[in-house]
Scaffold this motif. Structure first.
Motif, PDB file in Angstrom:
ATOM      1  N   VAL A 172      -2.075   7.528   4.834  1.00 54.36           N
ATOM      2  CA  VAL A 172      -2.998   6.414   5.028  1.00 54.36           C
ATOM      3  C   VAL A 172      -4.416   6.927   4.836  1.00 54.36           C
ATOM      4  CG1 VAL A 172      -3.804   4.621   6.620  1.00 54.36           C
ATOM      5  CG2 VAL A 172      -1.406   5.367   6.687  1.00 54.36           C
ATOM      6  N   GLY A 173      -5.137   6.353   3.866  1.00 51.84           N
ATOM      7  CA  GLY A 173      -6.488   6.849   3.597  1.00 51.84           C
ATOM      8  C   GLY A 173      -7.359   5.821   2.912  1.00 51.84           C
ATOM      9  N   ASP A 174      -8.629   6.172   2.795  1.00 47.84           N
ATOM     10  CA  ASP A 174      -9.614   5.231   2.269  1.00 47.84           C
ATOM     11  C   ASP A 174     -10.158   5.605   0.898  1.00 47.84           C
ATOM     12  OD1 ASP A 174     -12.810   6.390   2.887  1.00 47.84           O
ATOM     13  OD2 ASP A 174     -11.068   7.472   3.630  1.00 47.84           O
ATOM     14  N   THR A 175      -9.707   6.727   0.330  1.00 52.53           N
ATOM     15  CA  THR A 175     -10.253   7.156  -0.948  1.00 52.53           C
ATOM     16  C   THR A 175      -9.156   7.401  -1.973  1.00 52.53           C
ATOM     17  OG1 THR A 175     -10.178   9.556  -0.551  1.00 52.53           O
ATOM     18  CG2 THR A 175     -12.119   8.361   0.283  1.00 52.53           C
ATOM     19  N   SER A 176      -9.568   7.418  -3.225  1.00 50.70           N
ATOM     20  CA  SER A 176      -8.633   7.735  -4.297  1.00 50.70           C
ATOM     21  C   SER A 176      -8.071   9.145  -4.137  1.00 50.70           C
ATOM     22  CB  SER A 176      -9.326   7.599  -5.656  1.00 50.70           C
ATOM     23  OG  SER A 176     -10.475   8.436  -5.734  1.00 50.70           O
ATOM     24  N   PHE A 177      -8.848  10.051  -3.511  1.00 49.68           N
ATOM     25  CA  PHE A 177      -8.364  11.414  -3.286  1.00 49.68           C
ATOM     26  C   PHE A 177      -7.141  11.405  -2.377  1.00 49.68           C
ATOM     27  CE2 PHE A 177     -13.164  11.636  -3.169  1.00 49.68           C
ATOM     28  CZ  PHE A 177     -13.300  11.806  -4.535  1.00 49.68           C
ATOM     29  N   ASP A 178      -7.133  10.517  -1.368  1.00 52.76           N
ATOM     30  CA  ASP A 178      -5.988  10.401  -0.467  1.00 52.76           C
ATOM     31  C   ASP A 178      -4.770   9.866  -1.207  1.00 52.76           C
ATOM     32  OD1 ASP A 178      -7.471  11.138   1.910  1.00 52.76           O
ATOM     33  OD2 ASP A 178      -8.375   9.148   1.826  1.00 52.76           O
ATOM     34  N   MET A 179      -4.992   8.863  -2.046  1.00 56.42           N
ATOM     35  CA  MET A 179      -3.876   8.263  -2.774  1.00 56.42           C
ATOM     36  C   MET A 179      -3.269   9.269  -3.760  1.00 56.42           C
ATOM     37  SD  MET A 179      -3.970   5.322  -1.274  1.00 56.42           S
ATOM     38  CE  MET A 179      -4.598   6.255   0.145  1.00 56.42           C
ATOM     39  N   MET A 180      -4.124  10.037  -4.430  1.00 62.58           N
ATOM     40  CA  MET A 180      -3.629  11.055  -5.361  1.00 62.58           C
ATOM     41  C   MET A 180      -2.933  12.182  -4.612  1.00 62.58           C
ATOM     42  SD  MET A 180      -6.549  11.273  -8.346  1.00 62.58           S
ATOM     43  CE  MET A 180      -7.972  11.384  -7.242  1.00 62.58           C
ATOM     44  N   LEU A 181      -3.434  12.527  -3.434  1.00 61.03           N
ATOM     45  CA  LEU A 181      -2.778  13.523  -2.579  1.00 61.03           C
ATOM     46  C   LEU A 181      -1.346  13.090  -2.289  1.00 61.03           C
ATOM     47  CD1 LEU A 181      -2.643  15.890  -0.507  1.00 61.03           C
ATOM     48  CD2 LEU A 181      -3.741  14.351   1.136  1.00 61.03           C
ATOM     49  N   ALA A 182      -1.184  11.829  -1.885  1.00 56.43           N
ATOM     50  CA  ALA A 182       0.151  11.324  -1.587  1.00 56.43           C
ATOM     51  C   ALA A 182       1.047  11.370  -2.823  1.00 56.43           C
ATOM     52  CB  ALA A 182       0.057   9.888  -1.057  1.00 56.43           C
ATOM     53  N   GLY A 183       0.503  10.947  -3.956  1.00 55.93           N
ATOM     54  CA  GLY A 183       1.289  10.972  -5.188  1.00 55.93           C
ATOM     55  C   GLY A 183       1.722  12.373  -5.563  1.00 55.93           C
ATOM     56  N   ASN A 184       0.829  13.331  -5.400  1.00 55.62           N
ATOM     57  CA  ASN A 184       1.156  14.717  -5.745  1.00 55.62           C
ATOM     58  C   ASN A 184       2.203  15.312  -4.813  1.00 55.62           C
ATOM     59  OD1 ASN A 184      -0.647  14.696  -7.876  1.00 55.62           O
ATOM     60  ND2 ASN A 184      -2.332  15.599  -6.694  1.00 55.62           N
ATOM     61  N   ALA A 185       2.271  14.779  -3.589  1.00 58.30           N
ATOM     62  CA  ALA A 185       3.263  15.265  -2.627  1.00 58.30           C
ATOM     63  C   ALA A 185       4.535  14.416  -2.638  1.00 58.30           C
ATOM     64  CB  ALA A 185       2.670  15.278  -1.222  1.00 58.30           C
ATOM     65  N   GLY A 186       4.563  13.361  -3.448  1.00 61.92           N
ATOM     66  CA  GLY A 186       5.746  12.516  -3.534  1.00 61.92           C
ATOM     67  C   GLY A 186       5.916  11.534  -2.402  1.00 61.92           C
ATOM     68  N   CYS A 187       4.801  11.221  -1.692  1.00 62.82           N
ATOM     69  CA  CYS A 187       4.856  10.346  -0.524  1.00 62.82           C
ATOM     70  C   CYS A 187       4.361   8.939  -0.849  1.00 62.82           C
ATOM     71  CB  CYS A 187       3.978  10.908   0.600  1.00 62.82           C
ATOM     72  SG  CYS A 187       4.383  12.588   1.096  1.00 62.82           S
ATOM     73  N   ARG A 188       4.647   8.014   0.046  1.00 61.59           N
ATOM     74  CA  ARG A 188       4.057   6.688  -0.041  1.00 61.59           C
ATOM     75  C   ARG A 188       2.573   6.774   0.303  1.00 61.59           C
ATOM     76  NH1 ARG A 188       7.138   2.915   3.928  1.00 61.59           N
ATOM     77  NH2 ARG A 188       5.714   1.370   3.006  1.00 61.59           N
ATOM     78  N   ALA A 189       1.796   5.835  -0.233  1.00 60.96           N
ATOM     79  CA  ALA A 189       0.348   5.825   0.000  1.00 60.96           C
ATOM     80  C   ALA A 189      -0.094   4.416   0.350  1.00 60.96           C
ATOM     81  CB  ALA A 189      -0.393   6.312  -1.236  1.00 60.96           C
ATOM     82  N   ILE A 190      -0.788   4.270   1.470  1.00 63.56           N
ATOM     83  CA  ILE A 190      -1.369   3.002   1.880  1.00 63.56           C
ATOM     84  C   ILE A 190      -2.878   3.183   1.981  1.00 63.56           C
ATOM     85  CG2 ILE A 190      -1.543   1.298   3.739  1.00 63.56           C
ATOM     86  CD1 ILE A 190       1.390   1.888   4.386  1.00 63.56           C
ATOM     87  N   GLY A 191      -3.619   2.340   1.276  1.00 61.56           N
ATOM     88  CA  GLY A 191      -5.073   2.406   1.309  1.00 61.56           C
ATOM     89  C   GLY A 191      -5.644   1.485   2.372  1.00 61.56           C
ATOM     90  N   VAL A 192      -6.827   1.838   2.869  1.00 59.91           N
ATOM     91  CA  VAL A 192      -7.557   0.979   3.806  1.00 59.91           C
ATOM     92  C   VAL A 192      -8.883   0.588   3.165  1.00 59.91           C
ATOM     93  CG1 VAL A 192      -6.443   2.097   5.776  1.00 59.91           C
ATOM     94  CG2 VAL A 192      -8.701   2.876   5.051  1.00 59.91           C
TER      95      VAL A 192
END
Length: 224
Positions: A172-192
């Motif tokens: 769960v994060g507020d930046t594109s860096f968080d979303m890309m982090l999740a993608g690189n780790a193979g996890c789901r990503a929810i933006g705020v």
């Protein structure tokens, strides 16, 4: 379509997701640039790089990124400025509305929680102590011992600590860096939407959903 497994682990970003720190970050960055006699970066530019580790944030804001000596001085200067700022009586990094209730709600469901942030461990620990959250996060991942976002190591270590698989983990994060982090780790990503990057950036960089209130987190996280 197969159902997503209920999450074992929810990993939060800190600045811009759990706490509103932008005013402190902007003020300290401007203090640092002023001390070096440099033109001040504008507020929007500073906010745009919050979430990266400090070294990368400073690199992107520098007028001459190739000046390694200046880069070292700016990084050290920012750390000193923020440490002094934290000692002031009016220093405060408030939780966003609904954050505490969301944390309590996840804990009541038996969901493990962690933090993966570009903030230093010292800064993160100060936030956690300020808001009495010591009992809620079983893993604290910072650039002190990890590469910065969007490298996956922080999430991989949090998952290892929790014994969770990528399919059982939500970032769960507020930046594109968080979303890309999740993608690189193979996890789901929810933006705020209340942080530092626009909804469109979050979706483009991998968010499956963007929420506009912390109250929506549980429904989105457990929605099949």
């Amino acid at each position: 379509m197969s159902e997503k497994p209920f999450p074992t682990l929810v990993v939060f970003d800190c600045d811009g997701t759990l706490v509103d720190s932008q005013h402190n970050v902007v003020a300290c960055m401007k203090t640092t640039f002023t001390a070096e006699g440099l033109a001040l970066p504008d507020d929007q530019s500073i906010r745009g790089f919050i979430g990266l580790n400090l070294e990368e944030c400073v690199f992107h804001l520098m007028p001459e990124p190739g000046d390694t000596d200046l880069h070292t001085r700016l990084v050290s200067g920012y750390k000193a400025a923020f440490f002094q700022h934290r000692l002031q009586s009016d220093h405060y990094e408030p939780l966003y509305p609904g954050a505490l209730d969301a944390i309590h709600g996840l804990a009541d469901r038996g969901v493990l929680m962690a933090v993966a942030t570009g903030k230093s461990l010292r800064g993160l620990t100060a936030v956690i102590e300020q808001h009495s959250l010591q009992d809620y996060f079983m893993s604290l991942q910072t650039p002190d011992h990890n590469p910065g976002k969007p490298h996956p190591q922080m999430l991989l270590r949090a998952m290892s600590d929790a014994g969770a698989t990528p399919a059982e983990t939500v970032m769960v994060g507020d930046t594109s860096f968080d979303m890309m982090l999740a993608g690189n780790a193979g996890c789901r990503a929810i933006g705020v939407s209340w942080g530092y990057h626009a909804d469109e950036e979050l979706l483009k960089s991998g968010a499956e959903r963007v929420i506009h209130h912390f109250e929506d987190l549980a429904a989105v996280t457990f929605d099949h």
